[in-house]
Design a protein around this motif. Structure first.
Motif, PDB file in Angstrom:
ATOM      1  N   GLY A  97      -9.470  91.195 130.815  1.00 23.17           N
ATOM      2  CA  GLY A  97     -10.224  91.303 131.928  1.00 23.17           C
ATOM      3  C   GLY A  97     -11.384  91.945 131.595  1.00 23.17           C
ATOM      4  N   ASP A  98     -11.691  92.593 130.310  1.00 28.04           N
ATOM      5  CA  ASP A  98     -13.206  92.811 129.822  1.00 28.04           C
ATOM      6  C   ASP A  98     -13.949  92.015 129.298  1.00 28.04           C
ATOM      7  OD1 ASP A  98     -12.309  95.596 130.690  1.00 28.04           O
ATOM      8  OD2 ASP A  98     -11.478  96.205 128.757  1.00 28.04           O
ATOM      9  N   SER A  99     -13.520  90.750 128.919  1.00 24.78           N
ATOM     10  CA  SER A  99     -13.882  89.611 128.443  1.00 24.78           C
ATOM     11  C   SER A  99     -15.146  89.102 129.150  1.00 24.78           C
ATOM     12  CB  SER A  99     -13.340  88.346 128.037  1.00 24.78           C
ATOM     13  OG  SER A  99     -12.119  88.846 127.206  1.00 24.78           O
ATOM     14  N   LEU A 100     -16.440  89.193 128.546  1.00 22.29           N
ATOM     15  CA  LEU A 100     -17.702  88.484 129.550  1.00 22.29           C
ATOM     16  C   LEU A 100     -17.598  86.957 129.270  1.00 22.29           C
ATOM     17  CD1 LEU A 100     -20.384  91.200 128.181  1.00 22.29           C
ATOM     18  CD2 LEU A 100     -18.934  91.180 130.353  1.00 22.29           C
ATOM     19  N   VAL A 101     -16.825  86.452 130.046  1.00 19.40           N
ATOM     20  CA  VAL A 101     -16.631  84.893 129.811  1.00 19.40           C
ATOM     21  C   VAL A 101     -16.920  84.352 131.174  1.00 19.40           C
ATOM     22  CG1 VAL A 101     -14.901  83.232 129.635  1.00 19.40           C
ATOM     23  CG2 VAL A 101     -14.912  85.087 128.111  1.00 19.40           C
ATOM     24  N   LEU A 102     -17.528  83.237 131.334  1.00 16.07           N
ATOM     25  CA  LEU A 102     -17.937  82.366 132.288  1.00 16.07           C
ATOM     26  C   LEU A 102     -16.577  81.866 132.741  1.00 16.07           C
ATOM     27  CD1 LEU A 102     -21.300  81.103 131.756  1.00 16.07           C
ATOM     28  CD2 LEU A 102     -20.814  82.966 133.340  1.00 16.07           C
ATOM     29  N   GLU A 103     -16.477  81.446 133.930  1.00 15.24           N
ATOM     30  CA  GLU A 103     -14.923  80.930 134.480  1.00 15.24           C
ATOM     31  C   GLU A 103     -14.718  79.473 133.657  1.00 15.24           C
ATOM     32  OE1 GLU A 103     -14.045  80.837 138.573  1.00 15.24           O
ATOM     33  OE2 GLU A 103     -13.906  82.953 138.730  1.00 15.24           O
ATOM     34  N   ARG A 104     -16.113  78.812 133.733  1.00 24.23           N
ATOM     35  CA  ARG A 104     -16.173  77.321 133.213  1.00 24.23           C
ATOM     36  C   ARG A 104     -15.846  77.259 131.590  1.00 24.23           C
ATOM     37  NH1 ARG A 104     -14.890  73.583 136.777  1.00 24.23           N
ATOM     38  NH2 ARG A 104     -15.866  73.949 138.794  1.00 24.23           N
ATOM     39  N   THR A 105     -15.939  78.613 130.945  1.00 25.89           N
ATOM     40  CA  THR A 105     -15.480  78.504 129.557  1.00 25.89           C
ATOM     41  C   THR A 105     -14.224  78.286 129.639  1.00 25.89           C
ATOM     42  OG1 THR A 105     -17.377  80.348 129.309  1.00 25.89           O
ATOM     43  CG2 THR A 105     -15.836  80.129 127.738  1.00 25.89           C
ATOM     44  N   ILE A 106     -13.308  78.665 130.478  1.00 27.63           N
ATOM     45  CA  ILE A 106     -11.906  78.402 130.432  1.00 27.63           C
ATOM     46  C   ILE A 106     -11.688  76.735 130.054  1.00 27.63           C
ATOM     47  CG2 ILE A 106      -9.733  78.187 131.628  1.00 27.63           C
ATOM     48  CD1 ILE A 106     -10.038  80.813 130.581  1.00 27.63           C
ATOM     49  N   ASP A 107     -12.514  75.989 130.827  1.00 24.25           N
ATOM     50  CA  ASP A 107     -12.433  74.350 130.757  1.00 24.25           C
ATOM     51  C   ASP A 107     -12.570  74.124 129.275  1.00 24.25           C
ATOM     52  OD1 ASP A 107     -11.916  74.578 133.454  1.00 24.25           O
ATOM     53  OD2 ASP A 107     -14.227  73.994 133.991  1.00 24.25           O
ATOM     54  N   VAL A 108     -13.493  74.847 128.663  1.00 22.25           N
ATOM     55  CA  VAL A 108     -13.773  74.414 127.160  1.00 22.25           C
ATOM     56  C   VAL A 108     -12.701  74.727 126.499  1.00 22.25           C
ATOM     57  CG1 VAL A 108     -15.270  74.947 125.195  1.00 22.25           C
ATOM     58  CG2 VAL A 108     -16.164  74.832 127.460  1.00 22.25           C
ATOM     59  N   HIS A 109     -12.077  75.948 126.417  1.00 25.78           N
ATOM     60  CA  HIS A 109     -10.855  76.277 125.824  1.00 25.78           C
ATOM     61  C   HIS A 109      -9.841  75.317 126.191  1.00 25.78           C
ATOM     62  CE1 HIS A 109     -12.465  79.771 124.190  1.00 25.78           C
ATOM     63  NE2 HIS A 109     -12.719  80.605 125.291  1.00 25.78           N
ATOM     64  N   VAL A 110      -9.454  74.720 127.383  1.00 25.29           N
ATOM     65  CA  VAL A 110      -8.568  74.032 127.781  1.00 25.29           C
ATOM     66  C   VAL A 110      -8.645  72.632 126.959  1.00 25.29           C
ATOM     67  CG1 VAL A 110      -7.643  72.731 129.444  1.00 25.29           C
ATOM     68  CG2 VAL A 110      -7.837  74.849 129.814  1.00 25.29           C
ATOM     69  N   ARG A 111      -9.867  72.046 127.048  1.00 23.02           N
ATOM     70  CA  ARG A 111     -10.010  70.730 126.143  1.00 23.02           C
ATOM     71  C   ARG A 111      -9.870  71.047 124.736  1.00 23.02           C
ATOM     72  NH1 ARG A 111     -14.682  70.471 129.811  1.00 23.02           N
ATOM     73  NH2 ARG A 111     -15.963  71.543 128.322  1.00 23.02           N
ATOM     74  N   ALA A 112     -10.275  72.045 124.229  1.00 30.92           N
ATOM     75  CA  ALA A 112      -9.921  72.236 122.774  1.00 30.92           C
ATOM     76  C   ALA A 112      -8.228  72.346 122.476  1.00 30.92           C
ATOM     77  CB  ALA A 112     -10.618  73.488 122.465  1.00 30.92           C
ATOM     78  N   LEU A 113      -7.643  73.059 123.375  1.00 32.39           N
ATOM     79  CA  LEU A 113      -6.070  73.094 123.253  1.00 32.39           C
ATOM     80  C   LEU A 113      -5.743  71.919 123.352  1.00 32.39           C
ATOM     81  CD1 LEU A 113      -3.726  75.013 123.105  1.00 32.39           C
ATOM     82  CD2 LEU A 113      -3.931  75.262 125.591  1.00 32.39           C
ATOM     83  N   ARG A 114      -5.996  71.209 124.585  1.00 28.40           N
ATOM     84  CA  ARG A 114      -5.090  69.652 124.613  1.00 28.40           C
ATOM     85  C   ARG A 114      -5.465  69.097 123.395  1.00 28.40           C
ATOM     86  NH1 ARG A 114      -7.178  68.899 130.713  1.00 28.40           N
ATOM     87  NH2 ARG A 114      -5.422  69.570 131.833  1.00 28.40           N
ATOM     88  N   LYS A 115      -6.610  68.980 122.715  1.00 22.74           N
ATOM     89  CA  LYS A 115      -6.985  68.184 121.610  1.00 22.74           C
ATOM     90  C   LYS A 115      -6.091  68.526 120.426  1.00 22.74           C
ATOM     91  CE  LYS A 115     -10.621  66.721 118.493  1.00 22.74           C
ATOM     92  NZ  LYS A 115     -12.000  66.836 118.379  1.00 22.74           N
ATOM     93  N   LYS A 116      -5.511  69.671 120.388  1.00 21.36           N
ATOM     94  CA  LYS A 116      -4.875  70.297 119.055  1.00 21.36           C
ATOM     95  C   LYS A 116      -3.425  69.974 119.742  1.00 21.36           C
ATOM     96  CE  LYS A 116      -7.893  73.955 117.536  1.00 21.36           C
ATOM     97  NZ  LYS A 116      -7.950  75.317 117.280  1.00 21.36           N
ATOM     98  N   LEU A 117      -2.948  70.073 120.768  1.00 16.29           N
ATOM     99  CA  LEU A 117      -1.795  69.685 121.086  1.00 16.29           C
ATOM    100  C   LEU A 117      -1.214  68.133 121.056  1.00 16.29           C
ATOM    101  CD1 LEU A 117      -1.355  71.531 124.473  1.00 16.29           C
ATOM    102  CD2 LEU A 117      -0.128  72.188 122.587  1.00 16.29           C
ATOM    103  N   GLY A 118      -2.225  67.180 120.991  1.00 17.39           N
ATOM    104  CA  GLY A 118      -1.959  65.914 120.645  1.00 17.39           C
ATOM    105  C   GLY A 118      -1.216  65.147 121.703  1.00 17.39           C
TER     106      GLY A 118
END
Length: 232
Positions: free
Chosen positions: A188-209
């Protein structure tokens, strides 16, 4: 090795800061809430190893929080150390009756409290050594070893990707908003924009193949890990 996680639910800010500092010094990962409702929400989002729970809290008191934690399959096994100024035997009985694992009264020695925390952690490890391993539909997340496999392939995930996948996999079928995933996976202390989650999800999906489709988009809300029972 992943650090054990401790949620501090305490409305006295100075005491919460003391507990936070000392628990971090002992090697625990900590996060905090100042009200009963916030504490309950965080417990369900992040599913810590232990909760240091004040009895007298605004909105929802500690007894009711403990009762709800034990009634929820997601949080049923979380260790609860109840912390209160009340020392009467009836109050202790009430705490244990709703599922508290231990009870410490104020004022207390920080050293004594830390020893009680260590004792409860040892009990948790001894009774549930595989609690840190999550498995669903070919994906394995081992929090203790910080290891993820998809099928037979080991994945090299960043800490953010690891936290995101762990949060989703811990509660398959549950829809997480982007802000909830920031709290659950990144802190909760992370200074992260909500849309940054979308970037993480795209990267995660790519690695999940071939397993990428297990991380589902819920349009207009956020994301979920596919429910193995097919519920939506």
């Amino acid at each position: 090795m992943a650090k054990p996680q401790v949620l501090i639910v305490e409305d006295d800010r100075s005491l919460s800061e003391v507990l936070d500092y000392n628990l971090r010094q002992e090697g625990y990962e900590t996060f905090s809430a100042a009200s009963g409702q916030d504490g309950l929400n965080l417990a369900k989002l992040r599913v810590p190893d232990m909760i240091v729970l004040d009895l007298n809290l605004p909105v929802i008191d500690g007894l009711e929080i403990c009762r709800r934690l034990r009634a929820d399959p997601v949080t049923r096994e979380v260790m609860v150390l109840m912390l209160t100024a009340k020392s009467e035997e009836t109050d202790q009985v009430a705490g244990f009756s709703v599922g508290a694992d231990d009870y410490v009264t104020k004022p207390f020695s920080v050293k004594v409290l830390l020893e009680r925390v260590r004792a409860l952690m040892r009990r948790r490890i001894g009774s549930s050594r595989d609690a840190s391993v999550l498995v669903s539909q070919g994906i394995l997340v081992d929090r203790e070893r910080h290891r993820v496999t998809a099928g037979e392939e080991a994945l090299d995930l960043t800490p953010s990707e690891f936290g995101l996948l762990e949060a989703l996999l811990r509660q398959p079928g549950r829809v997480f908003s982007r802000s909830e995933l920031i709290d659950a996976a990144l802190g909760g202390d992370s200074l992260v924009l909500e849309r940054t989650i979308d970037v993480h999800v795209r990267a995660l999906r790519k690695k999940l193949g071939p397993y990428a489709a297990l991380v589902e988009t819920v349009r207009g809300i956020g994301y979920r890990f596919r429910d193995p029972a097919g519920r939506s």
